[in-house]
Design an enzyme around this catalytic site. Structure first.
Site, short mmCIF file in Angstrom:
data_model
loop_
_atom_site.label_atom_id
_atom_site.label_comp_id
_atom_site.label_asym_id
_atom_site.label_seq_id
_atom_site.Cartn_x
_atom_site.Cartn_y
_atom_site.Cartn_z
N SER A 74 0.87 -1.17 0.00
CA SER A 74 0.00 0.00 0.00
C SER A 74 0.91 1.22 0.00
CB SER A 74 -0.86 0.01 1.27
OG SER A 74 -1.45 1.28 1.45
N TYR A 125 -1.16 -1.81 10.26
CA TYR A 125 -1.38 -2.00 8.82
C TYR A 125 -0.18 -1.50 8.04
CZ TYR A 125 -3.71 -1.50 4.24
OH TYR A 125 -4.04 -1.58 2.90
N1 LIG Z 1 -8.60 -0.36 -1.43
C1 LIG Z 1 -7.54 0.42 -1.18
O1 LIG Z 1 -7.64 1.65 -1.13
C2 LIG Z 1 -6.18 -0.21 -0.94
C3 LIG Z 1 -5.09 0.66 -0.80
C4 LIG Z 1 -3.84 0.12 -0.55
C5 LIG Z 1 -3.67 -1.25 -0.45
N2 LIG Z 1 -4.74 -2.07 -0.59
C6 LIG Z 1 -4.51 -3.50 -0.44
O2 LIG Z 1 -5.04 -4.19 -1.57
C7 LIG Z 1 -5.58 -5.44 -1.16
C8 LIG Z 1 -7.05 -5.54 -1.55
O3 LIG Z 1 -7.74 -4.42 -1.01
P1 LIG Z 1 -9.34 -4.29 -1.15
O4 LIG Z 1 -9.66 -2.87 -0.83
O5 LIG Z 1 -9.79 -4.89 -2.42
O6 LIG Z 1 -9.78 -5.18 0.10
P2 LIG Z 1 -11.18 -5.85 0.47
O7 LIG Z 1 -11.33 -5.67 1.93
O8 LIG Z 1 -12.27 -5.37 -0.41
O9 LIG Z 1 -10.90 -7.39 0.17
C9 LIG Z 1 -10.04 -8.13 0.96
C10 LIG Z 1 -10.47 -9.58 0.91
O10 LIG Z 1 -9.59 -10.32 1.77
C11 LIG Z 1 -10.36 -11.32 2.40
N3 LIG Z 1 -9.69 -11.78 3.60
C12 LIG Z 1 -9.64 -11.16 4.81
N4 LIG Z 1 -8.96 -11.92 5.68
C13 LIG Z 1 -8.59 -13.04 5.01
C14 LIG Z 1 -7.88 -14.21 5.39
N5 LIG Z 1 -7.42 -14.35 6.64
N6 LIG Z 1 -7.67 -15.17 4.47
C15 LIG Z 1 -8.15 -15.02 3.21
N7 LIG Z 1 -8.84 -13.95 2.80
C16 LIG Z 1 -9.05 -12.97 3.69
C17 LIG Z 1 -11.69 -10.63 2.69
O11 LIG Z 1 -12.72 -11.58 2.95
C18 LIG Z 1 -11.90 -9.83 1.42
O12 LIG Z 1 -12.64 -10.58 0.48
C19 LIG Z 1 -5.37 -5.51 0.35
O13 LIG Z 1 -4.18 -6.21 0.64
C20 LIG Z 1 -5.24 -4.06 0.76
O14 LIG Z 1 -4.50 -3.90 1.95
C21 LIG Z 1 -6.00 -1.57 -0.83
#
Ligand SMILES: NC(=O)c1ccc[n+]([C@@H]2O[C@H](COP(=O)([O-])OP(=O)(O)OC[C@H]3O[C@@H](n4cnc5c(N)ncnc54)[C@H](O)[C@@H]3O)[C@@H](O)[C@H]2O)c1
Length: 275
Positions: free
Chosen positions: A150, A163
């Site tokens: 991130s 995080y």
């Molecule tokens: N959305 C953003 O703005 C953003 C920004 C920076 C980084 N990210 C990173 O990108 C990735 C995806 O983000 P997103 O916003 O699509 O997230 P999201 O929360 O929409 O999806 C995350 C998924 O991970 C699953 N999950 C949670 N715990 C788990 C576990 N123990 N085992 C297996 N699956 C599990 C959840 O059920 C969910 O379906 C993440 O790693 C997040 O940290 C997102």
């Protein structure tokens, strides 16, 4: 979304966090690009929903419910992937523990259990999936791994230290994997998204906070899951064969700002555009 170029034809891709947001978009795009996909998530309904959309689109996919923080579950997930599709070429790690967002407070007030829960999914999930995927990739002569960090992996947003630490760890881990296995054909890269509108971030920000985020991207809008999925597709494709240990920022230019820019711009505007 782009039309298919078949860039992953013949490949088998395992996507964690595939039940929602960026992971779901990546699983869907990779299937459209010809990969056979295992859509893994701790949420079985989320994984099943993604699999249904991929099948409706003519893709080949198996959903799998697994907690990436549990070593036995990860071993089973990788074993299922190889048993079902015969190989494993591409690993994509997007699982993230959102359940501890509110409890991820300033370090002096922190609960070590919260840190353990955050790190066990966002960082150790990447360690464990690599632990079980890499031997299959080595046997096949190579593979590609992309882990989700991130923007907060190296730029503090003044919030969520556990995080931020997990996401910084993902960068170190990915470079370590890249260096350890690069000569044997495995590439490991990082996507570092900025603000992406996803189910995981829905409700995380107030409308006023969202406005600040929009104001601070050098783009007309916030990011979408597809913005990250398309970058991940490039990193997983043959075009990225010489890219290893790289951190690809997908933040609409947010990190291109010097911190003083918005305040400075306001002063320039107040002075009628002089400065
Ligand atoms: N959305 C953003 O703005 C953003 C920004 C920076 C980084 N990210 C990173 O990108 C990735 C995806 O983000 P997103 O916003 O699509 O997230 P999201 O929360 O929409 O999806 C995350 C998924 O991970 C699953 N999950 C949670 N715990 C788990 C576990 N123990 N085992 C297996 N699956 C599990 C959840 O059920 C969910 O379906 C993440 O790693 C997040 O940290 C997102």
């Amino acid at each position: 979304m782009s039309s298919s170029t078949g860039r992953l034809t013949g490949k088998v891709a395992l996507v964690t966090g595939a039940g929602s947001g960026i992971g779901a978009a990546t699983a869907e795009l990779f299937a459209r690009e010809g990969a056979r996909v295992v859509a893994a998530d701790i949420d079985p309904a989320g994984a099943a929903g993604t699999a249904e959309r991929i099948r409706d689109d003519g893709g080949i996919v198996e959903p799998f419910a697994a907690d990436v923080a549990q070593e036995a579950a990860v071993a089973e997930l990788v074993e299922f992937t190889v048993r079902t599709f015969g190989r494993l070429d591409v690993l994509q790690n997007y699982a993230s523990n959102r359940s501890v967002v509110a409890a991820d407070v300033a370090v002096a007030d922190c609960d070590p259990q919260v840190w353990a829960q955050q790190l066990s999914v966002d960082l150790m999930g990447c360690v464990l999936t690599a632990k079980y995927a890499v031997p299959h990739m080595l046997r096949a002569g190579g593979g590609s791994i992309t882990n989700a960090s991130s923007l907060v992996g190296w730029l503090s947003l003044d919030a969520r230290p556990a995080y931020a630490t997990a996401k910084a760890g993902v960068i170190g881990l990915s470079k370590a994997i890249a260096v350890e296995y690069g000569k044997r054909g495995i590439r490991c890269n990082v996507v570092a998204p900025g603000p992406i509108v996803s189910p995981g971030t829905a409700g995380m920000y107030t409308p006023a906070q969202t406005e600040v985020l929009v104001d601070h991207v050098a783009a007309p809008r916030l990011g979408r899951p597809d913005d990250v999925a398309l970058a991940a597709l490039f990193l997983a494709s043959p075009e990225a064969a010489f890219i290893n240990g790289h951190v690809l920022v997908i933040d609409g230019g947010m990190s291109a700002y010097a911190p003083m820019v918005p305040s400075f711009r306001r002063l320039v505007d107040a002075a009628g555009g002089q400065g």
